[in-house]
Design a protein around this motif. Structure first.
Motif, mmCIF file in Angstrom:
data_model
loop_
_atom_site.group_PDB
_atom_site.id
_atom_site.type_symbol
_atom_site.label_atom_id
_atom_site.label_comp_id
_atom_site.label_asym_id
_atom_site.label_seq_id
_atom_site.Cartn_x
_atom_site.Cartn_y
_atom_site.Cartn_z
ATOM 1 N N ALA A 1 0.841 -1.207 0.000
ATOM 2 C CA ALA A 1 0.000 0.000 0.000
ATOM 3 C C ALA A 1 0.875 1.255 0.000
ATOM 4 O O ALA A 1 0.565 2.247 -0.670
ATOM 5 C CB ALA A 1 -0.932 -0.010 1.209
ATOM 6 N N LYS A 2 1.955 1.215 0.757
ATOM 7 C CA LYS A 2 2.878 2.360 0.800
ATOM 8 C C LYS A 2 3.538 2.563 -0.560
ATOM 9 O O LYS A 2 3.747 3.698 -1.006
ATOM 10 C CB LYS A 2 3.942 2.131 1.870
ATOM 11 N N GLN A 3 3.870 1.462 -1.229
ATOM 12 C CA GLN A 3 4.474 1.559 -2.560
ATOM 13 C C GLN A 3 3.465 2.129 -3.568
ATOM 14 O O GLN A 3 3.830 2.900 -4.453
ATOM 15 C CB GLN A 3 4.961 0.191 -3.020
ATOM 16 N N ALA A 4 2.204 1.738 -3.411
ATOM 17 C CA ALA A 4 1.154 2.252 -4.291
ATOM 18 C C ALA A 4 0.969 3.760 -4.074
ATOM 19 O O ALA A 4 0.719 4.516 -5.021
ATOM 20 C CB ALA A 4 -0.163 1.524 -4.034
ATOM 21 N N GLU A 5 1.105 4.189 -2.830
ATOM 22 C CA GLU A 5 0.991 5.611 -2.517
ATOM 23 C C GLU A 5 2.136 6.398 -3.158
ATOM 24 O O GLU A 5 1.930 7.486 -3.711
ATOM 25 C CB GLU A 5 1.009 5.813 -1.001
ATOM 26 N N THR A 6 3.340 5.840 -3.102
ATOM 27 C CA THR A 6 4.492 6.479 -3.738
ATOM 28 C C THR A 6 4.312 6.537 -5.251
ATOM 29 O O THR A 6 4.653 7.538 -5.895
ATOM 30 C CB THR A 6 5.785 5.714 -3.402
ATOM 31 N N LEU A 7 3.770 5.471 -5.821
ATOM 32 C CA LEU A 7 3.504 5.417 -7.258
ATOM 33 C C LEU A 7 2.537 6.529 -7.649
ATOM 34 O O LEU A 7 2.727 7.218 -8.658
ATOM 35 C CB LEU A 7 2.916 4.048 -7.623
ATOM 36 N N GLU A 8 1.510 6.706 -6.841
ATOM 37 C CA GLU A 8 0.501 7.732 -7.087
ATOM 38 C C GLU A 8 1.125 9.133 -7.049
ATOM 39 O O GLU A 8 0.853 9.975 -7.911
ATOM 40 C CB GLU A 8 -0.598 7.605 -6.031
ATOM 41 N N LYS A 9 1.953 9.375 -6.049
ATOM 42 C CA LYS A 9 2.608 10.685 -5.908
ATOM 43 C C LYS A 9 3.576 10.947 -7.057
ATOM 44 O O LYS A 9 3.646 12.067 -7.582
ATOM 45 C CB LYS A 9 3.347 10.755 -4.574
ATOM 46 N N ASP A 10 4.325 9.933 -7.445
ATOM 47 C CA ASP A 10 5.297 10.089 -8.530
ATOM 48 C C ASP A 10 4.602 10.368 -9.860
ATOM 49 O O ASP A 10 5.118 11.113 -10.699
ATOM 50 C CB ASP A 10 6.171 8.838 -8.648
ATOM 51 N N ALA A 11 3.434 9.749 -10.061
ATOM 52 C CA ALA A 11 2.672 9.992 -11.299
ATOM 53 C C ALA A 11 2.197 11.441 -11.352
ATOM 54 O O ALA A 11 2.275 12.094 -12.400
ATOM 55 C CB ALA A 11 1.477 9.039 -11.378
ATOM 56 N N ALA A 12 1.737 11.963 -10.217
ATOM 57 C CA ALA A 12 1.289 13.355 -10.156
ATOM 58 C C ALA A 12 2.460 14.307 -10.396
ATOM 59 O O ALA A 12 2.337 15.313 -11.108
ATOM 60 C CB ALA A 12 0.642 13.632 -8.801
ATOM 61 N N GLU A 13 3.602 13.979 -9.824
ATOM 62 C CA GLU A 13 4.796 14.813 -9.983
ATOM 63 C C GLU A 13 5.273 14.811 -11.434
ATOM 64 O O GLU A 13 5.696 15.845 -11.960
ATOM 65 C CB GLU A 13 5.914 14.297 -9.071
ATOM 66 N N LEU A 14 5.176 13.654 -12.077
ATOM 67 C CA LEU A 14 5.589 13.565 -13.479
ATOM 68 C C LEU A 14 4.697 14.438 -14.351
ATOM 69 O O LEU A 14 5.169 15.082 -15.297
ATOM 70 C CB LEU A 14 5.531 12.110 -13.950
ATOM 71 N N GLY A 15 3.401 14.464 -14.040
ATOM 72 C CA GLY A 15 2.477 15.318 -14.781
ATOM 73 C C GLY A 15 2.873 16.786 -14.684
ATOM 74 O O GLY A 15 2.828 17.528 -15.668
ATOM 75 N N LYS A 16 3.302 17.210 -13.497
ATOM 76 C CA LYS A 16 3.736 18.600 -13.298
ATOM 77 C C LYS A 16 4.996 18.904 -14.092
ATOM 78 O O LYS A 16 5.152 19.995 -14.643
ATOM 79 C CB LYS A 16 3.965 18.865 -11.808
ATOM 80 N N LYS A 17 5.902 17.930 -14.156
ATOM 81 C CA LYS A 17 7.142 18.133 -14.913
ATOM 82 C C LYS A 17 6.859 18.258 -16.408
ATOM 83 O O LYS A 17 7.542 18.988 -17.123
ATOM 84 C CB LYS A 17 8.107 16.978 -14.658
ATOM 85 N N MET A 18 5.832 17.546 -16.881
ATOM 86 C CA MET A 18 5.481 17.600 -18.295
ATOM 87 C C MET A 18 4.892 18.957 -18.678
ATOM 88 O O MET A 18 4.912 19.329 -19.856
ATOM 89 C CB MET A 18 4.475 16.497 -18.639
ATOM 90 N N GLU A 19 4.356 19.679 -17.697
ATOM 91 C CA GLU A 19 3.736 20.977 -17.977
ATOM 92 C C GLU A 19 4.727 21.943 -18.618
ATOM 93 O O GLU A 19 4.345 22.827 -19.379
ATOM 94 C CB GLU A 19 3.172 21.582 -16.690
ATOM 95 N N GLU A 20 6.003 21.781 -18.310
ATOM 96 C CA GLU A 20 7.035 22.654 -18.871
ATOM 97 C C GLU A 20 7.171 22.454 -20.382
ATOM 98 O O GLU A 20 7.600 23.356 -21.106
ATOM 99 C CB GLU A 20 8.377 22.386 -18.189
#
Length: 218
Positions: A67-86
């Motif tokens: 579950a903790k790994q899934a939470e990290t996966l979720e956060k990393d996906a959101a962060e990647l989306g922000k990086k793509m905004e550039e």
């Protein structure tokens, strides 16, 4: 090379490194989602009604760790989306945002924590139901990320085509420049400073043409 040219080249290098990092992160998220799904399926197979209290506790802990790994996966996906905004015009930002939001809405970490609680309580069949849903959600996220990767590669191909067109135009411009220098030197004294300067420019143009020809063959 002037200071301005050096600065622009440095900026292009930094942008290139950022793009490479994003591409690597997309691939990483696909693999992590697949691995987590496989672990979830394997854990579900271990969930048996006749499991001892000790075994149920161990399985519950393993599920909590996932579950903790899934939470990290979720956060990393959101962060990647922000990086793509550039690079919104050059990358599949829409597909990435959709994949990230879909994963957040499914709340896989919470599902897994519920499974862990049920396993510790010996409710194995109920836990397996949650685990099946978590596995399906991870599979869907992996498919969405694969779509992101495919769209990213398609956009990259278009960028390559555009770069080749730019290189071809550069070849045309440089060829015209070389002809202009040739015409200019024909009326100069061979030992004059102007002739030597023009010859140097012509040599530089030849070198640039050679480099562009090499790039066009890659």
């Amino acid at each position: 090379m002037s200071e301005e040219q050096f600065r622009k080249n440095l900026e292009r290098t930094v942008e290139l490194l950022k793009r490479i990092h994003i591409e690597q992160k997309v691939d990483e998220l696909i693999k992590r989602a697949e691995e987590l799904k496989e672990r979830q399926d394997a854990l579900s197979q271990k969930a048996k009604d006749d499991a001892s209290r000790e075994e149920a506790s161990r399985l519950g802990k393993e599920q909590s760790d996932m579950a903790k790994q899934a939470e990290t996966l979720e956060k990393d996906a959101a962060e990647l989306g922000k990086k793509m905004e550039e690079f919104a015009k050059e990358m599949p930002l829409g597909e990435m945002t959709e994949a990230s939001k879909s994963l957040q809405q499914k709340d896989v970490p919470q599902q897994m924590q519920q499974s862990a609680s049920k396993m510790r309580s010996g409710e194995m069949k109920a836990a397996q139901k949650d685990q099946k849903q978590s596995s399906q959600d991870l599979s869907e996220f992996g498919e969405q990320m694969q779509g992101v990767q495919d769209a990213l590669r398609e956009k990259q191909m278009q960028q390559v085509v555009n770069e080749m067109r730019r290189q071809i135009q550069n070849l045309v411009d440089l060829s015209q420049n070389q002809e202009s220098i040739k015409d200019e030197t024909s009326a100069m004294e061979p030992n004059s400073q102007r002739f030597r300067d023009a010859a140097r420019r012509q040599q530089e143009t030849r070198e640039l043409l050679a480099r562009l020809h090499a790039v066009s063959r890659v």
